[in-house]
Design an enzyme around this catalytic site. Structure first.
Site, PDB file in Angstrom:
ATOM      1  N   CYS A   2       0.837  -1.197   0.000  1.00  0.00           N
ATOM      2  CA  CYS A   2       0.000   0.000   0.000  1.00  0.00           C
ATOM      3  C   CYS A   2       0.872   1.246   0.000  1.00  0.00           C
ATOM      4  CB  CYS A   2      -0.872   0.025   1.243  1.00  0.00           C
ATOM      5  SG  CYS A   2      -1.775  -1.497   1.503  1.00  0.00           S
ATOM      6  N   ARG A  27       3.052   0.952  -6.234  1.00  0.00           N
ATOM      7  CA  ARG A  27       3.162   0.207  -4.973  1.00  0.00           C
ATOM      8  C   ARG A  27       1.977  -0.726  -4.744  1.00  0.00           C
ATOM      9  NH1 ARG A  27       6.699   2.538  -1.027  1.00  0.00           N
ATOM     10  NH2 ARG A  27       5.482   1.468   0.544  1.00  0.00           N
ATOM     11  N   TRP A  74      -2.799  -2.575  -1.672  1.00  0.00           N
ATOM     12  CA  TRP A  74      -2.375  -3.905  -2.134  1.00  0.00           C
ATOM     13  C   TRP A  74      -2.923  -4.853  -1.070  1.00  0.00           C
ATOM     14  CZ3 TRP A  74       0.915  -7.866  -0.412  1.00  0.00           C
ATOM     15  CH2 TRP A  74       1.331  -8.771  -1.374  1.00  0.00           C
ATOM     16  N   ASN A  99      -0.455   1.688   5.892  1.00  0.00           N
ATOM     17  CA  ASN A  99       0.357   0.734   5.135  1.00  0.00           C
ATOM     18  C   ASN A  99       1.051  -0.158   6.160  1.00  0.00           C
ATOM     19  OD1 ASN A  99       2.216  -0.593   3.496  1.00  0.00           O
ATOM     20  ND2 ASN A  99       3.648   1.125   3.489  1.00  0.00           N
ATOM     21  N   GLY A 100       0.981  -1.474   5.956  1.00  0.00           N
ATOM     22  CA  GLY A 100       1.623  -2.397   6.896  1.00  0.00           C
ATOM     23  C   GLY A 100       0.641  -3.492   7.289  1.00  0.00           C
ATOM     24  N   GLU A 482      16.271 -15.636 -13.079  1.00  0.00           N
ATOM     25  CA  GLU A 482      15.763 -14.275 -13.228  1.00  0.00           C
ATOM     26  C   GLU A 482      14.900 -14.164 -14.495  1.00  0.00           C
ATOM     27  OE1 GLU A 482      15.321 -11.803 -11.489  1.00  0.00           O
ATOM     28  OE2 GLU A 482      15.074 -10.148 -12.875  1.00  0.00           O
ATOM     29  N   LYS A 486      10.982 -13.104 -14.507  1.00  0.00           N
ATOM     30  CA  LYS A 486      10.500 -11.973 -15.309  1.00  0.00           C
ATOM     31  C   LYS A 486       9.328 -12.422 -16.175  1.00  0.00           C
ATOM     32  CE  LYS A 486      11.885  -9.346 -13.934  1.00  0.00           C
ATOM     33  NZ  LYS A 486      12.719  -8.847 -12.858  1.00  0.00           N
ATOM     34  N   GLU A 489       6.207 -13.147 -13.983  1.00  0.00           N
ATOM     35  CA  GLU A 489       5.679 -11.914 -13.369  1.00  0.00           C
ATOM     36  C   GLU A 489       4.779 -11.134 -14.313  1.00  0.00           C
ATOM     37  OE1 GLU A 489       8.293  -9.246 -10.459  1.00  0.00           O
ATOM     38  OE2 GLU A 489       9.439  -9.931 -12.163  1.00  0.00           O
ATOM     39  N   HIS A 505      17.655 -35.228 -14.523  1.00  0.00           N
ATOM     40  CA  HIS A 505      17.247 -35.746 -13.211  1.00  0.00           C
ATOM     41  C   HIS A 505      15.773 -35.489 -12.919  1.00  0.00           C
ATOM     42  CE1 HIS A 505      21.356 -36.753 -12.329  1.00  0.00           C
ATOM     43  NE2 HIS A 505      21.726 -35.524 -12.638  1.00  0.00           N
ATOM     44  N   LYS A 604       5.424  -3.227  -6.023  1.00  0.00           N
ATOM     45  CA  LYS A 604       6.823  -2.895  -6.268  1.00  0.00           C
ATOM     46  C   LYS A 604       7.666  -3.065  -5.011  1.00  0.00           C
ATOM     47  CE  LYS A 604      10.272  -1.330  -8.590  1.00  0.00           C
ATOM     48  NZ  LYS A 604      10.868  -2.338  -9.489  1.00  0.00           N
TER      49      LYS A 604
END
Ligand code: AGP
Length: 609
Positions: A2, A27, A74, A99-100, A482, A486, A489, A505, A604
Site C-alpha cells: 500500500c 506500490r 495492495w 500501510n503495513g 531471473e 521476469k 511476473e 534428473h 513494487k
C-alpha cells in the site's frame, strides 16, 4: 504494498492527493481512496481498480478541502472491494489510512467489538481507527490519543489520520513501514515515498522507527519512540524528476530497460579509476575488506538472483566462501556465523520487510560488518546498515525489476573485485583487465539492446504458450532463474529454471513440442557440456530458444531459434545475457496483453511480511 499520502495546505488538497496516488500506484493498485476534511465534515471517495477510477469519482462529485489523506491498496486482509479500501472511518469524523500489517488485529477486533464498535471491512486497519476513536473518549487531545492507541499495536504500520474538529493538524506515524514528510511553504505533506510528493516539494524529512509526527500548515513536530521532540535534517531530493515520465516509451519497464547503459555508467562513476576499483566507494574506512573471511548475502526475489551470481564472482575472484539466502528464510532460522563474515544485503527499494528483518537479526549475530547494496539512498536499509554501496539506477517504477538488477550486478562485481584486491588475490594486470571489462559494460548493453526488434518477433511464438523452461549453467543459472521470474511476473506464463545439468534428473519429463526451452549459453569451458544438454532436449522434440554469441557456432536450424548476444568477457556474461531475457519477457507480455508495469497481485515494494 500500500501507499499513503497526506496533505495539509492553504489550498484545496484533492488534486495533490490524487496526483500523489498516481505516482504511488506502482506500490499497489487493487483499490484506492481519498478522505477530505473540511468545514462540512470528513468525506471520502473510494474505488476498486486503478487510481483513474477514483479520479473519475472526483470528476463526477468533487470533494474540496485543505486537509486530506489518501491511499492506494495492495490487499492483505480482505478482498479488493470498496468496503475494504482505505480511508477507514470510526464514526463520521475520524478517518485513517494505513500501510503495513497489524499482527494482533484479531485480538483488538474482539476487544473493540465488546466495547460496541461495529466493523465494516475485513481489514486489519480498521482496528486502528476504532482504537483512536475509543481513546478520544478519555483523552481529548487528538495527538495524544493517537500516541496512546499506537501502544496497543503489534506489527508494522505507517499511518495518517485526520479528525474533523482538528482542521489545523494532521497526525502521522511509522513503525516498520516507510514514511517521509514533505516540507512545503505554508503546507506540509506525508507519503510512503518521495516520488508521491515531487509535484509539490523537493524537501524531505525521513521519519525513523517509532516516530509520530504532527503536521500543521506552518510546521512539522516530530516525536521519537521515547516521545521526545526531535529535529531531523531536511534532505533535498536529487533524483531525476523524469523518473515518473514514460517519455517515448509505451511502458516504464521498456524505458527502464533502455536506461541500462546510462545507469550502469552512473553505477561505475567514482567507483573505478583507470586501473582499479576504488575502495573509497565503501566509505572512508575500507579496512574491513582485508578482514573478510566469508560473505553471507541475503535478499529477496530479483535481488536474491543478483546475490546468486555474486557467489560465483566472490568465490572465483576473492577465493572466499560465500553463501546466499532468501531473507524470509534467514530471518526465522538459527544461524551459525563463521568468524569475520560480511553480511551483505541487496535491495532495490531498501524497504523490503523480510530483508530489513534479516538485517536487524544479523546485527545481533556477530558479523564483521553489514553492507547494503541498494538503489534508494534514503531507504531504511541504507540508514540501518553499517556500510552502503548505492546502485544509482534512478527510480524504478515498473514492478518487474530490470535496471535495478543489472546495476546490482555491476555493484556486486565492483565489490567482488575490491574484496579480491584487498585479500591479495588479484595481480595488477588481472585487476586492470577486470576494470577494462567493467568500463566496456555500458557499450555491450547498448549492443545487446539492438536485438530488440528481432526478439519482438521471437516473442510472437510465445502467444499461446502456457509453460516455459529456462536453463543455464554456472553464473548463468541465476540468470535463467531471473529470466523465468521476469516471464511469469508480467506474462503469467508458468516458467521454471534449472541448472542445465539437472535436466535429466527430472524436468526432462516435461519436454515435448509444446515446451519452449530458453537457454543462456556461456562462452566458456561449460559450452560443450551445455551443447550436450541441448541435444537431450532436441532429441525429445523440445523447441530450443538459444541466446549465445556468434562464436559459439550455434545458429538457427529446425527446432532451434537463435538470438545473438554480444561476445563479451566471461565475467560480464551474466549481466549482458540478462538484456535479451528482459526484452523477451516484455514483448511476450505485450503480445499477451497483460498489464506490463503493474502485473496482477504484485507490488513494487514489499513492505509487509
Ligand atoms: C522483481 O521483478 C520483483 N519486483 C521482486 O522480486 C523484487 O526484486 C523483490 O520483491 C525484492 O525487492 P527489493 O529489491 O526492493 O528488496
Amino acid at each position: 504494498m500500500c501507499g499513503i499520502v497526506g496533505a495539509i495546505a492553504q489550498r484545496n488538497v484533492a488534486k495533490i492527493l490524487l496526483e500523489g496516488l498516481s505516482r504511488l500506484e506502482y506500490r499497489g493498485y487493487d483499490s484506492s481512496g481519498v478522505a477530505i476534511n473540511n468545514e462540512v465534515g470528513v468525506r471520502a471517495h473510494r474505488a476498486v481498480g486503478k487510481v483513474q477510477a477514483l479520479k473519475d469519482k472526483f470528476e463526477a462529485t468533487p470533494l474540496d478541502g485543505k486537509i486530506g489523506i489518501a491511499h492506494t491498496r495492495w490487499a492483505t486482509h480482505g478482498k479488493p472491494t470498496e468496503t475494504n479500501a482505505h480511508p477507514h472511518f470510526s464514526g463520521p469524523d475520524l478517518a485513517l489510512v494505513h500501510n503495513g500489517i497489524i499482527e494482533n488485529h484479531e485480538v483488538l477486533r474482539r476487544q473493540l467489538k465488546e466495547l460496541g464498535y461495529e466493523f465494516k471491512s475485513e481489514t486489519d486497519t480498521e482496528v486502528i481507527v476504532h482504537l483512536i476513536h475509543n481513546e478520544l473518549k478519555t483523552e481529548p487531545d487528538f495527538l495524544q490519543a493517537v500516541k496512546n492507541s499506537l501502544k496497543h499495536l503489534e506489527g508494522a504500520f505507517a499511518i495518517a489520520v485526520t479528525l474533523n474538529d482538528q482542521n489545523h493538524r494532521l497526525i502521522a506515524a511509522r513503525k516498520g513501514s516507510p514514511l517521509v514528510v514533505g516540507v512545503g511553504i505554508e503546507e506540509n505533506f506525508v507519503a510512503s515515498d518521495q516520488l508521491a510528493l515531487l509535484h509539490v516539494t523537493d524537501q524531505f524529512i525521513f521519519l525513523e522507527e517509532g516516530d509520530v509526527v504532527e503536521l500543521t500548515r506552518d510546521g512539522v513536530t516530530i516525536f521519537d519512540s521515547k516521545d521526545q521532540v526531535q529535529e531531523r535534517p531536511i534532505s533535498v531530493f536529487n533524483h531525476n524528476i523524469d523518473a515518473t515520465d514514460k517519455g517515448e516509451f509505451r511502458h516504464y519497464m521498456m524505458k527502464e530497460i533502455y536506461e541500462q547503459p546510462a545507469v550502469i555508467s552512473a553505477c561505475l562513476e567514482g567507483r573505478i579509476s583507470h586501473n582499479k576499483v576504488l575502495t573509497s566507494c565503501f566509505g572512508a574506512n575500507s579496512d574491513f575488506l582485508k578482514e573478510i573471511d566469508n560473505v553471507h548475502i541475503v535478499a529477496c526475489g530479483t535481488s536474491y538472483h543478483a546475490g546468486m551470481v555474486a557467489k560465483y564472482w566472490i568465490e572465483d575472484l576473492a577465493n572466499l566462501p560465500c553463501t546466499v539466502e532468501v531473507a524470509s528464510e534467514y530471518r526465522y532460522r538459527k544461524v551459525a556465523v563463521p568468524k569475520n563474515t560480511l553480511f551483505l544485503t541487496l535491495s532495490q527499494s531498501g524497504e523490503t520487510a523480510d530483508t530489513l528483518a534479516a538485517l536487524r537479526k544479523a546485527k545481533e549475530q556477530g558479523y564483521l560488518t553489514t553492507l547494503a547494496i541498494c538503489n534508494v539512498p534514503s531507504s531504511t536499509l541504507v540508514r540501518e546498515s553499517d556500510l552502503t554501496l548505492l546502485t544509482n539506477a534512478g527510480a524504478e517504477i515498473g514492478v518487474a525489476s530490470t535496471k535495478a538488477f543489472t546495476t546490482q550486478l555491476t555493484a556486486l562485481l565492483i565489490t567482488a573485485i575490491a574484496i579480491a584486491d584487498q585479500k591479495g588475490q588479484l595481480s595488477a594486470e588481472q585487476q586492470q583487465n577486470l576494470v577494462n571489462s567493467l568500463r566496456s559494460l555500458p557499450a555491450y548493453i547498448d549492443e545487446a539492446l539492438k536485438e530488440d526488434e528481432y526478439i519482438k518477433q521471437v516473442a510472437d511464438r510465445f502467444a499461446n504458450k502456457h509453460n516455459a523452461l529456462f536453463l543455464g549453467r554456472g553464473p548463468m543459472f541465476p540468470i535463467a532463474l531471473e529470466g523465468s521470474l521476469k516471464l511469469k511476473e508480467i506474462s503469467y506464463i508458468h516458467a521454471e529454471a534449472y541448472p542445465a545439468g539437472e535436466l535429466k534428473h527430472g524436468p526432462l519429463a516435461l519436454v515435448d513440442e509444446d515446451m519452449p526451452i530458453i537457454t543462456m549459453v556461456p562462452h566458456n569451458n561449460m559450452l560443450d557440456k551445455l551443447k550436450s544438454n541441448l541435444q537431450e532436449v532436441a532429441a525429445r522434440g523440445g523447441e530450443l530458444y538459444v541466446f549465445a554469441d556468434q562464436d559459439t557456432e550455434l545458429h538457427n536450424e529446425p527446432g532451434v531459434i537463435f538470438t545473438k548476444v554480444p561476445k563479451v568477457d566471461e565475467i560480464l556474461e551474466p549481466i549482458v545475457h540478462t538484456i535479451p531475457l528482459q526484452l523477451l519477457s516484455y514483448h511476450v507480455a505485450v503480445v499477451k496483453g497483460t498489464d506490463v508495469d503493474q502485473p496482477r497481485n504484485l507490488a513494487k515494494s514489499v513492505t509487509v511480511e
